[in-house]
Enzyme design. Sequence first.
Site, PDB file in Angstrom:
ATOM      1  CG  ASN A  63      -1.702   1.247   1.396  1.00 33.96           C
ATOM      2  OD1 ASN A  63      -1.869   2.007   0.443  1.00 33.96           O
ATOM      3  ND2 ASN A  63      -2.201   1.484   2.603  1.00 33.96           N
ATOM      4  CE  LYS A  81       0.294   3.410   4.878  1.00 32.34           C
ATOM      5  NZ  LYS A  81       0.099   3.548   6.304  1.00 32.34           N
ATOM      6  CG  HIS A  93      -5.749   1.695   5.049  1.00 25.94           C
ATOM      7  ND1 HIS A  93      -5.335   2.625   5.983  1.00 25.94           N
ATOM      8  CD2 HIS A  93      -4.716   0.839   4.877  1.00 25.94           C
ATOM      9  CE1 HIS A  93      -4.089   2.326   6.346  1.00 25.94           C
ATOM     10  NE2 HIS A  93      -3.691   1.249   5.687  1.00 25.94           N
ATOM     11  CD  GLU A 136      -2.974   5.323   6.746  1.00 23.49           C
ATOM     12  OE1 GLU A 136      -2.918   5.439   5.507  1.00 23.49           O
ATOM     13  OE2 GLU A 136      -2.067   4.797   7.428  1.00 23.49           O
ATOM     14  CD  GLU A 176      -3.691  -2.818   7.214  1.00 27.67           C
ATOM     15  OE1 GLU A 176      -2.559  -3.025   6.813  1.00 27.67           O
ATOM     16  OE2 GLU A 176      -4.313  -1.776   6.962  1.00 27.67           O
ATOM     17  N   GLY A 229       2.364   1.672  10.789  1.00 22.10           N
ATOM     18  CA  GLY A 229       3.335   2.755  10.686  1.00 22.10           C
ATOM     19  C   GLY A 229       4.030   3.090  11.992  1.00 22.10           C
ATOM     20  CB  SER A 260       5.092  -2.460  11.922  1.00 22.00           C
ATOM     21  OG  SER A 260       4.644  -1.140  12.210  1.00 22.00           O
TER      22      SER A 260
HETATM   23  C1  PEP Z   1      -0.713  -0.094   5.929  1.00 25.09           C
HETATM   24  O1  PEP Z   1      -0.579   1.010   5.427  1.00 25.09           O
HETATM   25  O2  PEP Z   1      -1.708  -0.761   5.676  1.00 25.09           O
HETATM   26  C2  PEP Z   1       0.332  -0.578   6.820  1.00 25.09           C
HETATM   27  C3  PEP Z   1       0.186  -1.742   7.378  1.00 25.09           C
HETATM   28  O3  PEP Z   1       1.423   0.242   7.018  1.00 25.09           O
HETATM   29  P1  PEP Z   1       2.821  -0.173   7.724  1.00 25.09           P
HETATM   30  O4  PEP Z   1       3.284  -1.460   7.071  1.00 25.09           O
HETATM   31  O5  PEP Z   1       3.730   0.971   7.428  1.00 25.09           O
HETATM   32  O6  PEP Z   1       2.543  -0.370   9.166  1.00 25.09           O
END
Ligand code: PEP
Length: 244
Positions: free
Chosen positions: A12, A14, A98, A100, A168, A174, A204
């Site tokens: 992803n 972003k 997601h 976000e 998630e 992040g 992460s």
């Molecule tokens: C994500 O954006 O879905 C995500 C899991 O980000 P990260 O791997 O940076 O934690």
Amino acid sequence: MDRRAIPLIAGNWKLFKGPGEAVAFCSALAVRLEGLAGVAAVVCPPYVSLGAASAALSGSPVRVFAQNAHWQETGAFTGEISPVMLLEAGAVGTIVGHSERRQHFGDTDDTVARRAAHALETGLDVIACVGELEAEREAGRTGEVLRRQVGALAAALGPNERLTLAYEPVWAIGTGRTATPEQAQEAHALIRGLLDVPILYGGSVKPDNAAELLSQPDVDGALVGGASLEVESFAAICDAVAGG
Ligand code: PEP
């Protein structure tokens, strides 16, 4: 082949990589992953880079997904984009829900389910995201939150061979605070009991923790943010789980 037999690694991006950077990244990724078997790779660029990414990946098994999709095909929805437009732009799937999007742009369990339903009807693959906030986990409410989020998707969709879920935990996105393999497995098993489709872990994921997370019986792949932005770290995650 059963999709669940092959781990899916989705990157992803972003709000990173316009069309120029997307071409450079995807051209290099196609070369780096050439011949790698036992893993399915997906990149999720911003809308404006979908066409460039899919052109750069033509002939490669790496697929291109969008990061969101609207629940109507056309209409007065300024700033939105529909599944049929995504297909035309070169995407074959999309993320929806997601955290976000839920946190900053007002997505709810209902709008996420509507986005997923219309994308599936239109022929896109869908990765629908769920996950609890840190305060919800600390209050012992993880199961309740997942039952609500996945329940809304299950009621609207049911099992579908083009549907994948992503667990998630928001506190792990992040932050560098990856869920333990046991925490991931516990959440995935709960989710699987509600909706039996492949389930990715996100939060992460890095080259050095991917294999252990994916060794859990109900973890079918990973949704990767930060570590998907460099060809080498994304490819190293694919290497680590291929055939695992
Ligand atoms: C994500 O954006 O879905 C995500 C899991 O980000 P990260 O791997 O940076 O934690």
